[in-house]
Write a protein that holds these residues in place. Structure first.
Motif, PDB file in Angstrom:
ATOM      1  N   GLY A  97       0.795  -1.215   0.000  1.00  0.00           N
ATOM      2  CA  GLY A  97       0.000   0.000   0.000  1.00  0.00           C
ATOM      3  C   GLY A  97       0.831   1.269   0.000  1.00  0.00           C
ATOM      4  N   GLU A  98       0.142   2.382  -0.014  1.00  0.00           N
ATOM      5  CA  GLU A  98       0.795   3.689   0.025  1.00  0.00           C
ATOM      6  C   GLU A  98       1.374   3.961   1.422  1.00  0.00           C
ATOM      7  N   GLU A  99       2.445   4.729   1.436  1.00  0.00           N
ATOM      8  CA  GLU A  99       3.097   5.157   2.679  1.00  0.00           C
ATOM      9  C   GLU A  99       3.515   3.974   3.550  1.00  0.00           C
ATOM     10  N   VAL A 100       3.966   2.906   2.895  1.00  0.00           N
ATOM     11  CA  VAL A 100       4.533   1.758   3.608  1.00  0.00           C
ATOM     12  C   VAL A 100       6.047   1.897   3.612  1.00  0.00           C
ATOM     13  N   GLU A 101       6.645   1.769   4.789  1.00  0.00           N
ATOM     14  CA  GLU A 101       8.103   1.835   4.928  1.00  0.00           C
ATOM     15  C   GLU A 101       8.629   0.446   5.274  1.00  0.00           C
TER      16      GLU A 101
END
Length: 204
Positions: A97-101
């Motif tokens: 997903g988005e904004e996964v680190e």
């Protein structure tokens, strides 16, 4: 980017990493370091023993392909002190997903789903078909086994091992260095390090 990937450990977990590396099509050469020098694994040569990684620091990316959390942490920490280039490997069939680190040395395997705004630390294993929902925080050197289900806003402490098919409900915290048995269900915070089994889990 360096064109060779060295995988420390040529057994089952290391072979899965090599398979992911092949599918990523990022490196021209893949090789193993393993204490059984001379054998081949998945068609790749074992070019030295595990302790020989210092010889490859300057010209290769290096990842630790050992499933044991403590051993993986020890070796990766040595690599970091020496300034090694440690990649992240994510299978092309994983959904991120988005904004996964995702931290250095972590491997994300086939069929994994990691939803938005999740942080995954260094040297983790997110194993086959695991599901990690939104806003999770998985600290360093955690092993999330195949088929594990983590609901939203879960925090998993450093070095914890989640057994195959285990489930953690939403808004749960699990402290560091725990072992959660296969198929277990966690519905309350775990605040004391130990081994937990059952549904709901109990400490053993």
């Amino acid at each position: 980017m360096r064109e060779r990937l060295i995988i420390i450990g040529a057994s089952g977990h290391g072979r899965v990493i090599a398979d992911i590396a092949l599918k990523m099509n990022k490196w021209k050469e893949i090789a193993f370091l393993d204490d059984e020098k001379g054998k081949s694994s998945l068609g790749f040569d074992v070019i030295g023993k595990s302790k020989d990684f210092k010889n490859y620091i300057d010209n290769s990316e290096i990842i630790v392909g050992i499933g044991n959390n403590e051993v993986r942490q020890k070796i990766q920490s040595e690599l970091e002190v020496l300034g090694a280039s440690i990649p992240v490997l994510i299978h092309p069939n994983a959904v991120i997903g988005e904004e996964v680190e995702v931290g250095a040395g972590t491997v994300v395997m086939a069929g994994v789903v990691i939803n938005c705004s999740t942080r995954i630390g260094r040297g983790c294993i997110i194993n086959t078909s695991a599901s990690v929902d939104h806003d999770n925080f998985i600290e360093d050197f955690v092993h999330v086994s195949p088929g594990v289900r983590l609901a939203g806003t879960v925090k998993i402490g450093r070095g914890t091992w989640l057994g195959i098919g285990s489930v953690v409900s939403n808004n749960i915290r699990v402290v560091k260095d725990c072992k959660i048995g296969a198929g277990s269900v966690v519905i309350k915070d775990i605040i004391k390090t130990g081994t937990y089994v059952g549904g709901p889990v109990r400490r053993v």
